[in-house]
Design an enzyme around this catalytic site. Structure first.
Site, PDB file in Angstrom:
ATOM      1  N   HIS A  10       0.865  -1.180   0.000  1.00 30.07           N
ATOM      2  CA  HIS A  10       0.000   0.000   0.000  1.00 30.07           C
ATOM      3  C   HIS A  10       0.901   1.230   0.000  1.00 30.07           C
ATOM      4  CE1 HIS A  10      -3.715  -2.190   0.504  1.00 30.07           C
ATOM      5  NE2 HIS A  10      -3.136  -2.914   1.460  1.00 30.07           N
ATOM      6  N   ASP A  11       0.491   2.251  -0.719  1.00 26.19           N
ATOM      7  CA  ASP A  11       1.295   3.459  -0.873  1.00 26.19           C
ATOM      8  C   ASP A  11       1.111   4.369   0.338  1.00 26.19           C
ATOM      9  OD1 ASP A  11       2.927   5.401  -1.843  1.00 26.19           O
ATOM     10  OD2 ASP A  11       1.657   5.962  -3.531  1.00 26.19           O
TER      11      ASP A  11
END
Length: 112
Positions: A10-11
């Protein structure tokens, strides 16, 4: 045999930092499991949110289906996998329901 697999994170810089911290202190049960499954060496590399895992295995011992089954049925391994999935996400090319996805080899210097 060498396996090369890809997965995304996940960013989120805080999640990425936490993920990397977990990998500085991998649970002993996870390490024992990998070794028992015939994993001789395993490295994970990251560029941004993309990760690549390079895994060298003993062909006489390694069985991907058996390894996955152990990760589904052993409570401690399942807890690790669920925790890691809170940081991870499938790549755009990952089949539905899969996580780490094998990459296709396209070049090897020793074959050239």
């Amino acid at each position: 045999m060498r396996h090369c697999l890809a997965l995304d994170l996940h960013d989120d810089p805080e999640l990425i930092a936490a993920y990397e911290e977990y990998h500085r202190q991998v649970w002993p049960e996870v390490l024992a499991h990998l070794r028992a499954q015939g994993v001789r060496e395993l490295e994970i590399f990251r560029l941004g949110t993309r990760m690549v895992m390079v895994m060298d295995t003993d062909d006489a011992v390694f069985d991907a289906a058996r390894m996955a089954e152990a990760e589904r049925t052993d409570a401690r391994l399942r807890a690790w996998e669920e925790l890691m999935w809170s940081f991870q996400k499938a790549t755009p090319w990952t089949p539905e329901g899969a996580k780490w996805t094998p990459m296709q080899p396209i070049f090897r210097l020793t074959d050239a």
